[in-house]
Design an enzyme around this catalytic site. Structure first.
Site, PDB file in Angstrom:
ATOM      1  CD  GLU A   1      -3.119   0.191   0.303  1.00 11.54           C
ATOM      2  OE1 GLU A   1      -2.636   1.361  -0.403  1.00 11.54           O
ATOM      3  OE2 GLU A   1      -4.286   0.092   0.184  1.00 11.54           O
TER       4      GLU A   1
ATOM      5  CG  ASN B   1      -8.816   2.567   0.547  1.00 13.43           C
ATOM      6  OD1 ASN B   1      -7.611   2.868   0.453  1.00 13.43           O
ATOM      7  ND2 ASN B   1      -9.306   1.532   0.929  1.00 13.43           N
TER       8      ASN B   1
ATOM      9  CG  ASP C   1      -7.484  -0.217  -2.056  1.00 14.46           C
ATOM     10  OD1 ASP C   1      -6.668   0.570  -1.739  1.00 14.46           O
ATOM     11  OD2 ASP C   1      -7.525  -1.515  -1.671  1.00 14.46           O
TER      12      ASP C   1
END
Length: 290
Positions: free
Chosen positions: A16, A145, A196
């Site tokens: 991430e 997100n 996301d």
């Protein structure tokens, strides 16, 4: 897949928070749940830094310092030594939550999200941090997100992945604070996968990694789907513009939540990918901490 190659074959459980530093031609990203910061020049070798705590996002302060969002708040990282110094606590006393998606507004403000470590419903929030001041912007967030901004700083985007809705809100370009009420930008509830991480290019096109959807999607400023790029992994997590012209995309991924059989069917899950497609990207602004 056409135009998609492996940027790093290091497998992250939860890759991430990619962020590119043009001054050093280097991409930084995280394996959140294992407390790792990864560092790789576009034409160099991978370095892995053990942070000792969960962290999810990084921003450049100056040539010597970076700001990192961690499970106990914002910390300053010395680039040369790697030493972390606590700066601004965020939910430091809440051991159930951790940091998640974050990004720098064009004015230098930092929007940073939290979430439950086990995705507890409504446990997270999204915060605004600017020159030492911290404010909570949105609460009752399950998975923060898609925090990103238009180049002029007048529009902010974010999502609670659990809702399936990608939101848009007007923003003060001078401060990065929201103005008015958020509105739905993209309703993804009837599509495969989940919203996301996202990033916005110079044309106002929003590029979104679709967790569980094997794709990256590009949306016009009015929310129209422009294109969909197939990914070689199920759980793409977050994009970033890279290169000296910011004209390519890197996308992180994850194997988190998969059992051995599922991982065998998704062998590249957790790797980081280069999308060699033409994009009009832009560099992340430096964050102003004081």
């Amino acid at each position: 897949m056409d135009g998609v190659s492996v940027f790093s074959d290091h497998i992250c459980e939860l890759g991430e928070g990619p962020s590119y530093d043009p001054a050093t031609d280097t991409l930084f990203w995280f394996d959140i749940v294992n407390g790792k910061l990864l560092e790789k020049p576009l034409a160099g070798a991978l370095k892995i830094h053990d942070l000792g705590l969960m962290a999810s996002a990084i921003a450049v302060i100056d040539d010597d310092r970076q700001l990192i969002a961690t499970e106990i708040g914002l910390q300053v990282r010395d680039v040369k030594t790697g030493k972390l110094t606590p700066h601004t606590p965020i939910e430091a006393d809440n051991r159930l939550t951790r940091s998640n998606d974050s990004r720098v507004h064009p004015c230098g403000a930092f929007w940073t999200g939290t979430m439950g470590k086990d995705e507890e419903k409504g446990a997270g929030s999204i915060y605004w941090f600017f020159k030492g001041e911290l404010r909570r912007l949105f609460s009752d967030i399950t998975v923060s997100n898609s925090i990103c901004f238009s180049e002029d700083g007048a529009t902010a985007y974010y999502a609670d992945t659990a809702t399936g809705l990608l939101m848009r809100v007007a923003c003060d370009p001078a401060t990065g604070l929201p103005k008015g009420e958020p509105k739905v930008f993209v309703d993804h509830r009837s599509s495969k996968g989940y919203v996301d991480g996202s990033v916005v290019d110079r044309d106002g096109v929003l590029w979104n990694a679709v967790w569980g959807g094997r794709a990256v999607k590009a949306y016009a400023p009015d929310g129209t789907l422009l294109r969909e790029i197939a990914m070689p992994v199920t759980q793409a997590s977050c994009p970033a513009f890279v290169g000296q012209k910011a004209d390519r995309l890197v996308v992180t991924s994850a194997w988190k939540g998969k059992d051995e059989k599922q991982r065998a069917l998704d062998p590249q899950a957790g790797m980081t990918f280069l999308l060699d497609i033409p994009v009009k990207g832009r560099f992340e602004p430096r964050v102003l901490i004081a």
